[in-house]
Scaffold this motif. Structure first.
Motif, PDB file in Angstrom:
ATOM      1  N   HIS A 223       0.780  -1.231   0.000  1.00 24.30           N
ATOM      2  CA  HIS A 223       0.000   0.000   0.000  1.00 24.30           C
ATOM      3  C   HIS A 223       0.817   1.289   0.000  1.00 24.30           C
ATOM      4  O   HIS A 223       0.233   2.378  -0.058  1.00 24.30           O
ATOM      5  CB  HIS A 223      -0.956  -0.006   1.203  1.00 24.30           C
ATOM      6  CG  HIS A 223      -1.905  -1.161   1.182  1.00 24.30           C
ATOM      7  ND1 HIS A 223      -2.920  -1.282   0.268  1.00 24.30           N
ATOM      8  CD2 HIS A 223      -1.956  -2.283   1.960  1.00 24.30           C
ATOM      9  CE1 HIS A 223      -3.579  -2.399   0.483  1.00 24.30           C
ATOM     10  NE2 HIS A 223      -3.002  -3.032   1.492  1.00 24.30           N
TER      11      HIS A 223
ATOM     12  N   PRO B 283       3.533   0.908  -4.254  1.00 17.17           N
ATOM     13  CA  PRO B 283       2.917   1.146  -5.560  1.00 17.17           C
ATOM     14  C   PRO B 283       2.599   2.606  -5.852  1.00 17.17           C
ATOM     15  O   PRO B 283       2.358   2.965  -7.011  1.00 17.17           O
ATOM     16  CB  PRO B 283       1.612   0.318  -5.478  1.00 17.17           C
ATOM     17  CG  PRO B 283       1.882  -0.729  -4.455  1.00 17.17           C
ATOM     18  CD  PRO B 283       2.737  -0.045  -3.441  1.00 17.17           C
ATOM     19  N   HIS B 284       2.599   3.454  -4.824  1.00 13.26           N
ATOM     20  CA  HIS B 284       2.236   4.857  -5.021  1.00 13.26           C
ATOM     21  C   HIS B 284       3.423   5.802  -4.904  1.00 13.26           C
ATOM     22  O   HIS B 284       3.277   7.006  -5.128  1.00 13.26           O
ATOM     23  CB  HIS B 284       1.183   5.260  -3.979  1.00 13.26           C
ATOM     24  CG  HIS B 284      -0.012   4.354  -3.940  1.00 13.26           C
ATOM     25  ND1 HIS B 284      -0.975   4.353  -4.924  1.00 13.26           N
ATOM     26  CD2 HIS B 284      -0.373   3.407  -3.038  1.00 13.26           C
ATOM     27  CE1 HIS B 284      -1.894   3.446  -4.626  1.00 13.26           C
ATOM     28  NE2 HIS B 284      -1.554   2.857  -3.498  1.00 13.26           N
TER      29      HIS B 284
ATOM     30  N   HIS C  53       5.916   6.461  -6.677  1.00  9.34           N
ATOM     31  CA  HIS C  53       6.346   7.205  -7.873  1.00  9.34           C
ATOM     32  C   HIS C  53       5.713   8.591  -7.912  1.00  9.34           C
ATOM     33  O   HIS C  53       6.331   9.551  -8.378  1.00  9.34           O
ATOM     34  CB  HIS C  53       6.003   6.421  -9.145  1.00  9.34           C
ATOM     35  CG  HIS C  53       4.541   6.240  -9.380  1.00  9.34           C
ATOM     36  ND1 HIS C  53       3.795   5.304  -8.696  1.00  9.34           N
ATOM     37  CD2 HIS C  53       3.671   6.894 -10.199  1.00  9.34           C
ATOM     38  CE1 HIS C  53       2.526   5.374  -9.100  1.00  9.34           C
ATOM     39  NE2 HIS C  53       2.427   6.323  -9.996  1.00  9.34           N
ATOM     40  N   ARG C  54       4.485   8.704  -7.391  1.00 10.98           N
ATOM     41  CA  ARG C  54       3.814  10.013  -7.395  1.00 10.98           C
ATOM     42  C   ARG C  54       4.508  10.978  -6.434  1.00 10.98           C
ATOM     43  O   ARG C  54       4.732  12.147  -6.760  1.00 10.98           O
ATOM     44  CB  ARG C  54       2.346   9.854  -7.009  1.00 10.98           C
ATOM     45  CG  ARG C  54       1.535   9.018  -7.981  1.00 10.98           C
ATOM     46  CD  ARG C  54       0.047   9.345  -7.881  1.00 10.98           C
ATOM     47  NE  ARG C  54      -0.467   9.170  -6.531  1.00 10.98           N
ATOM     48  CZ  ARG C  54      -1.000   8.043  -6.085  1.00 10.98           C
ATOM     49  NH1 ARG C  54      -1.071   6.974  -6.877  1.00 10.98           N
ATOM     50  NH2 ARG C  54      -1.456   7.956  -4.849  1.00 10.98           N
TER      51      ARG C  54
ATOM     52  N   PHE D  12       1.011  12.750   1.524  1.00 11.04           N
ATOM     53  CA  PHE D  12       1.015  11.697   0.502  1.00 11.04           C
ATOM     54  C   PHE D  12       0.358  10.427   1.023  1.00 11.04           C
ATOM     55  O   PHE D  12      -0.453   9.794   0.338  1.00 11.04           O
ATOM     56  CB  PHE D  12       2.453  11.419   0.068  1.00 11.04           C
ATOM     57  CG  PHE D  12       2.688  10.036  -0.464  1.00 11.04           C
ATOM     58  CD1 PHE D  12       2.227   9.667  -1.718  1.00 11.04           C
ATOM     59  CD2 PHE D  12       3.366   9.089   0.298  1.00 11.04           C
ATOM     60  CE1 PHE D  12       2.433   8.376  -2.202  1.00 11.04           C
ATOM     61  CE2 PHE D  12       3.583   7.811  -0.178  1.00 11.04           C
ATOM     62  CZ  PHE D  12       3.103   7.456  -1.435  1.00 11.04           C
TER      63      PHE D  12
ATOM     64  N   ASP E  19      -3.400  10.445   1.148  1.00  7.29           N
ATOM     65  CA  ASP E  19      -4.006  10.255  -0.169  1.00  7.29           C
ATOM     66  C   ASP E  19      -3.868   8.812  -0.641  1.00  7.29           C
ATOM     67  O   ASP E  19      -4.778   8.257  -1.264  1.00  7.29           O
ATOM     68  CB  ASP E  19      -3.344  11.209  -1.178  1.00  7.29           C
ATOM     69  CG  ASP E  19      -3.920  11.074  -2.571  1.00  7.29           C
ATOM     70  OD1 ASP E  19      -5.122  11.378  -2.753  1.00  7.29           O
ATOM     71  OD2 ASP E  19      -3.183  10.635  -3.480  1.00  7.29           O
ATOM     72  N   ALA E  20      -2.727   8.179  -0.338  1.00  2.27           N
ATOM     73  CA  ALA E  20      -2.454   6.843  -0.877  1.00  2.27           C
ATOM     74  C   ALA E  20      -3.203   5.746  -0.127  1.00  2.27           C
ATOM     75  O   ALA E  20      -3.608   4.739  -0.739  1.00  2.27           O
ATOM     76  CB  ALA E  20      -0.942   6.578  -0.819  1.00  2.27           C
TER      77      ALA E  20
ATOM     78  N   ASP F  49      -6.182   4.092   1.245  1.00  2.00           N
ATOM     79  CA  ASP F  49      -7.624   4.162   1.012  1.00  2.00           C
ATOM     80  C   ASP F  49      -8.283   2.879   1.516  1.00  2.00           C
ATOM     81  O   ASP F  49      -8.288   1.864   0.826  1.00  2.00           O
ATOM     82  CB  ASP F  49      -7.914   4.370  -0.476  1.00  2.00           C
ATOM     83  CG  ASP F  49      -9.400   4.513  -0.774  1.00  2.00           C
ATOM     84  OD1 ASP F  49     -10.204   4.596   0.180  1.00  2.00           O
ATOM     85  OD2 ASP F  49      -9.766   4.560  -1.959  1.00  2.00           O
TER      86      ASP F  49
END
Length: 296
Positions: free
Chosen positions: A106, A109-110, A112-113, A285, A288-289, A291
């Motif tokens: 979790h 995978p995020h 990179h943003r 961050f 937001d990531a 969820d």
């Protein structure tokens, strides 16, 4: 004023529990580090560390000294951040730690943003199921899964962490499904070190399930894999097994019962008069990531 180098070295050794680990971190030999610690102990007139052949631990005096030093370290770092106008933009080193499974599923995978948005941040991410002392280890942000976060750490709640009993259909076919909590005594339970006993709740009732894991392991990821392959019954978080429950590779056991609703997922950082921009950006961050709606 910078912290005395020998004080800083003592904090590093106490956090690492090892002369060699602290020596690697500062680019000195274990012998040099040992001499510096001995010099500090002679200067203060107390023994700060218990030394064994396998590990170092702080003495009672060492623990008190460490507890007194950590707020001073935080104050110095905050003063330096204000002096250098570190609030201008997220930049510089950012050390993050997270539980292995949660970080892999979790956070990674995020990332990179976050990296694309904040290219000046030098991110270091450690995935570990072990407890990390943030202030002693100089960690900037940690993800904790717990009922509460002790002071003085600053905690931001990211999501609930619902935990359910589950097993593979092949296990239930071979061993039968428990009909009530007492039936679990006759089943193979799966848990990582420190995860038993289970404390469960259902409609105002509570129960404690003691026992020993059918396989001894320090890895939560191993527990999930054992459950998936039909070895036994596990108490797992929905963030960990939600997909397996949806596709039927795992099914709920005693669905009225689940782990304590008090347990949540937190982003945690040490207290500071001025929160560094990179820390604030990473917490935003994570908000937001992470969820929890995707886990149901």
């Amino acid at each position: 004023m910078a912290l005395d180098p020998d004080y800083d070295l003592f904090l590093r050794v106490a956090a690492a529990g090892s002369l060699s680990a602290a020596a690697r971190a500062i680019g000195q030999s274990p012998a040099q580090v040992s001499k510096r610690v001995a010099r500090l102990e002679a200067k203060l007139g107390v023994t700060l560390l218990h030394r064994t052949t396998r590990r170092l631990t702080a003495t009672a005096a060492g623990e008190r000294f460490r507890a007194d030093l950590l707020p001073a370290v935080a104050a110095i770092e905050a003063a330096e951040a204000r002096l250098t106008d570190a609030r201008a933009a997220p930049a510089g080193p950012l050390r993050v730690t997270a539980p292995t499974s949660f970080g892999r599923l979790h956070v990674a995978p995020h990332l990179h943003r976050f990296l694309a948005t904040h290219p000046a941040v030098d991110l270091s991410l450690d995935l570990s199921d072990g407890f990390v002392d943030l202030m002693a280890a100089r960690v900037d942000v940690a993800i904790r899964i717990a009922a509460e976060v002790p002071a003085p750490l600053v905690a931001h709640r990211l999501a609930a962490s619902r935990r359910v009993l589950c097993a593979a259909p092949r296990y239930l076919s071979a061993c039968g499904a428990p009909r009530d909590i007492a039936d679990l005594d006759a089943h193979r339970l799966l848990a990582a070190a420190g995860q038993l006993p289970w404390r469960l709740a259902a409609a105002g009732r509570t129960a404690t399930v003691a026992g020993t894991s059918a396989v001894a392991t320090n890895s939560s990821e191993m527990v999930r894999e054992l459950a998936l392959t039909g070895v036994g019954i596990a108490l797992r978080s929905l963030w960990d097994v939600g997909a397996a429950l949806r596709d039927g590779t795992l099914v709920r056991v005693l669905p009225d019962w689940q782990g304590s609703a008090m347990v949540a997922i937190w982003a945690v950082h040490p207290p500071a008069a001025t929160v560094p921009p990179a820390v604030a950006a990473f917490v935003a961050f994570l908000r937001d990531a992470v969820d929890e709606r995707a886990w149901e």
